[in-house]
Write a protein that holds these residues in place. Structure first.
Motif, PDB file in Angstrom:
ATOM      1  N   SER A 118       2.210   4.719   0.167  1.00 45.66           N
ATOM      2  CA  SER A 118       2.008   6.148   1.193  1.00 45.66           C
ATOM      3  C   SER A 118       3.188   7.080   0.959  1.00 45.66           C
ATOM      4  CB  SER A 118       1.906   5.457   2.741  1.00 45.66           C
ATOM      5  OG  SER A 118       1.783   6.444   3.416  1.00 45.66           O
ATOM      6  N   HIS A 158       0.905  -1.134   0.078  1.00 46.81           N
ATOM      7  CA  HIS A 158       0.168   0.025  -0.014  1.00 46.81           C
ATOM      8  C   HIS A 158       0.880   1.177  -0.056  1.00 46.81           C
ATOM      9  CE1 HIS A 158      -3.389  -2.334   1.859  1.00 46.81           C
ATOM     10  NE2 HIS A 158      -3.757  -2.216   0.556  1.00 46.81           N
ATOM     11  N   GLY A 189      -8.022   4.224  -2.078  1.00 45.51           N
ATOM     12  CA  GLY A 189      -7.106   4.748  -1.006  1.00 45.51           C
ATOM     13  C   GLY A 189      -8.092   5.447   0.029  1.00 45.51           C
ATOM     14  N   ASN A 249       4.548   5.182   9.600  1.00 50.67           N
ATOM     15  CA  ASN A 249       3.262   5.336   8.627  1.00 50.67           C
ATOM     16  C   ASN A 249       3.009   6.578   8.823  1.00 50.67           C
ATOM     17  OD1 ASN A 249       3.754   3.014   7.049  1.00 50.67           O
ATOM     18  ND2 ASN A 249       2.291   2.053   8.407  1.00 50.67           N
ATOM     19  N   THR A 266       4.118   0.109   3.370  1.00 50.91           N
ATOM     20  CA  THR A 266       3.429   0.187   4.347  1.00 50.91           C
ATOM     21  C   THR A 266       3.730  -1.133   5.227  1.00 50.91           C
ATOM     22  OG1 THR A 266       1.220   0.099   3.594  1.00 50.91           O
ATOM     23  CG2 THR A 266       2.138   2.220   4.241  1.00 50.91           C
ATOM     24  N   PHE A 295      -2.876   6.749   1.629  1.00 47.71           N
ATOM     25  CA  PHE A 295      -2.368   5.285   1.652  1.00 47.71           C
ATOM     26  C   PHE A 295      -3.311   4.665   0.543  1.00 47.71           C
ATOM     27  CE2 PHE A 295      -1.949   7.041   5.881  1.00 47.71           C
ATOM     28  CZ  PHE A 295      -0.728   6.538   6.439  1.00 47.71           C
ATOM     29  N   VAL A 314       6.864   8.224  -2.272  1.00 47.49           N
ATOM     30  CA  VAL A 314       6.126   7.204  -1.365  1.00 47.49           C
ATOM     31  C   VAL A 314       6.908   6.029  -1.190  1.00 47.49           C
ATOM     32  CG1 VAL A 314       4.180   7.804  -2.763  1.00 47.49           C
ATOM     33  CG2 VAL A 314       5.453   5.892  -3.756  1.00 47.49           C
ATOM     34  N   TRP A 327      -7.714  -0.608  -0.184  1.00 45.35           N
ATOM     35  CA  TRP A 327      -7.013   0.299   0.665  1.00 45.35           C
ATOM     36  C   TRP A 327      -6.733  -0.359   2.330  1.00 45.35           C
ATOM     37  CZ3 TRP A 327      -8.357   1.549   5.559  1.00 45.35           C
ATOM     38  CH2 TRP A 327      -9.826   1.854   5.938  1.00 45.35           C
ATOM     39  N   TRP A 361      -2.765   9.157  -7.231  1.00 46.10           N
ATOM     40  CA  TRP A 361      -2.238   9.923  -6.149  1.00 46.10           C
ATOM     41  C   TRP A 361      -2.593  11.048  -6.666  1.00 46.10           C
ATOM     42  CZ3 TRP A 361       3.370   7.537  -7.209  1.00 46.10           C
ATOM     43  CH2 TRP A 361       3.186   6.165  -6.785  1.00 46.10           C
TER      44      TRP A 361
END
Length: 547
Positions: A262, A260, A310, A356, A482, A406, A479, A525, A445
């Motif tokens: 982030s 994922h 997301g 995170n 995670t 995320f 990015v 997500w 994103w």
């Protein structure tokens, strides 16, 4: 019982009806389903009861993709698995996560929410989430401690997740120790699976230690539950009969590796930032809330803009900390005993690597005497902070709010786990992770930033400024992963499209199954643990019927 393979009194070879590789949440859930039955279970774990640098080093690997990926710090080799470090977040997937989406290549599960609903019920019990917290597709029910924002439904939606209060290694250690039909082997590292000449039946699992001890586990059925990277690695290492590795006739093992991604999407400046952040804080005082809200991308917006799923979390970044509050924190830090235990130090190192939230400056504490004097001089700051807490307001004013995204990652055949030429202390080839992100990921994103940034800033009368890497496509995406390792042994109805069938059985293998998020065809997500436990409990029931 729990045995240590490093102990010379422990037998080298073991026999069982079911051999499970990996004592993380998937492996423990499956083993526990057999506790007290007449079937013998051998649960293999490469680590010990607590973290150890020697065991952890066996997870080291290399990274070759355009997005850097550290296989050594994004998972933990210990009884209880990487969830020894988890935050407890649990939420089910929805059909919208599992159905094929025409704008997402290679999306779609061979299962739907209704197939998993009864197993989600059992997963809730396994995670010890209060049974009064109901759930449905994509969310838990029930009010959160603070009401979430009234979001624009054309862009965003509030999704409620539950928090498990346990870590699985601690919660189920004694149950595993006391089960007469379960043998847990610690420090028993899986070296390779052995098979018959046609590579259709597993005949044994070779195990060993870095010190040179070797042995085998012989069972009727085998389950790989070693995590989203190691499951693929073990299959690839099992190449004595099948040159490409077991289950890899069609070169699918290790492919479609996902996480994922982030990153900080931008910053909100506001005179009242707590209006945005407080509804989504996961603690009340010092107590973790049993339910909390997350800001997700509305499904209608995903379809309209053809983006992936997301969520966006608003993190308050503290401004200047009053001197009294700073002194109080220093006093508490000075009174806290230093951590010298190897396991605790390893956990702290891995937690720092998998952070995170947004990065922030950390002040070094002063000596206890100096801090106590400063606390006395500025006790008024503390009194004011207490009043703020009573009024459910932040004790330190926020300088800004960072919006951290995320995201679901698009399935990508070229994003993969392979074997490197370097070897570990067991003599096994290490992993090399080629983590690749696509144009659809980048489109997601940017689009989600545009959909959510100023809308969330409006909730606190603020202004949103997007991060430079979001606005400028020439800047490399900022990015990171995670530690949600997904997809490297993906589930499919056809062996041409994946590694395991809808029941988790490796295509073409009679007695080998895979458990964990490595079987997810897509990730949504959602935190993956709740779903991987549901799938593992479903697999355990099927194995009981088979055995």
């Amino acid at each position: 019982m729990i045995l240590d393979y490093l102990d010379g009194e422990t037998p080298s070879d073991h026999h069982a009806d079911l051999c499970i590789v990996g004592a993380g949440p998937a492996g423990i859930a499956i083993a526990r389903a057999f506790a007290g039955s007449h079937l013998r279970v051998c649960l293999i774990e490469g680590g010990g009861l607590s973290g150890e640098e020697r065991s952890q080093s066996l997870y080291d690997g290399t990274s070759s993709g355009p997005a850097p990926f550290d296989a050594g710090t994004s998972r933990m080799r210990v009884f209880g698995g990487s969830c020894t470090l988890w935050g407890g977040g649990c939420i089910p997937l929805a059909d919208s996560d599992m159905e094929p989406r025409e704008w997402v290549p290679d999306s779609g599960w061979p299962l739907r929410y209704d197939d998993l609903a009864p197993w989600y019920e059992k997963a809730r019990d396994f995670c010890r989430i209060d049974a009064t917290h109901g759930f449905g597709p994509g969310a838990f029910d029930g009010p959160t401690p603070r009401a979430p924002l009234d979001l624009d439904p054309e862009a965003m939606a509030n999704y409620v997740f539950a928090r498990s209060p346990i870590t699985f290694g601690e919660a189920y250690r004694e149950e595993m120790r006391n089960a007469p039909n379960i043998t847990v082997l610690l420090h028993a590292n899986a070296l390779a699976l052995e098979s018959n000449e046609s590579a259709t039946v597993v005949t044994g699992l070779r195990i060993g230690t870095p010190e040179g001890r070797r042995g085998r586990v012989h069972a009727r059925h085998y389950v790989l539950a070693a995590g989203g990277i190691e499951n693929a690695r073990i299959l690839l290492l099992s190449d004595e009969v099948a040159p490409k590795g077991l289950g890899n006739d069609r070169d699918m093992v290790g492919r479609y590796f996902m996480d994922h991604p982030s990153g900080t999407l931008g910053t909100v400046q506001s005179a009242t930032p707590d209006r945005l952040t407080r509804p989504y804080e996961r603690t009340i005082g010092k107590v973790r809330a049993p339910l909390a809200s997350e800001i997700g991308v509305a499904m209608s917006a995903q379809r309209r803009h053809r983006v992936l799923n997301g969520r966006v979390h608003p993190f308050a970044v503290e401004g200047d900390v009053p001197r009294g509050i700073r002194a109080l924190r220093d006093v508490r830090a000075a009174l806290r005993p230093p951590t010298r235990d190897e396991g605790a130090l390893l956990e702290a190192r891995l937690c720092a690597a998998m952070q995170n939230g947004p990065a922030g400056a950390v002040a070094l504490p002063q000596g206890l005497a100096i801090s106590a004097i400063r606390l006395g001089l500025h006790i008024g700051d503390v009194i004011r902070a207490v009043a703020q807490k009573i009024g459910d307001r932040p004790t330190v004013r926020s300088e800004r709010v960072d919006l951290v995204g995320f995201f679901e990652q698009a399935p990508n055949r070229d994003s993969r786990v392979v074997l490197d030429q370097s070897r570990d202390a067991l003599g096994l080839r290490k992993v090399r992770v080629d983590w690749r992100l696509t144009d659809l990921d980048r489109h997601t994103w940017r689009t989600v930033t545009a959909l959510t940034g100023q809308r969330l800033a409006d909730a606190c009368g603020g202004h949103f400024e997007a991060a430079a890497w979001v606005k400028d496509e020439t800047i490399p995406p900022e990015v990171h992963g995670t530690a949600h390792h997904i997809g490297s042994t993906r589930m499919s109805a056809s062996p041409d499209q994946g590694v395991v069938d809808p029941d988790g059985k490796v295509h073409g293998m009679a007695n080998l199954h895979v458990a964990g998020s490595s079987v997810f065809p897509t990730g949504g997500w959602a935190f993956p643990t709740f779903t991987l436990i549901a799938l593992s409990l479903r697999l355990a029931e099927q194995l009981r019927d088979l055995l």
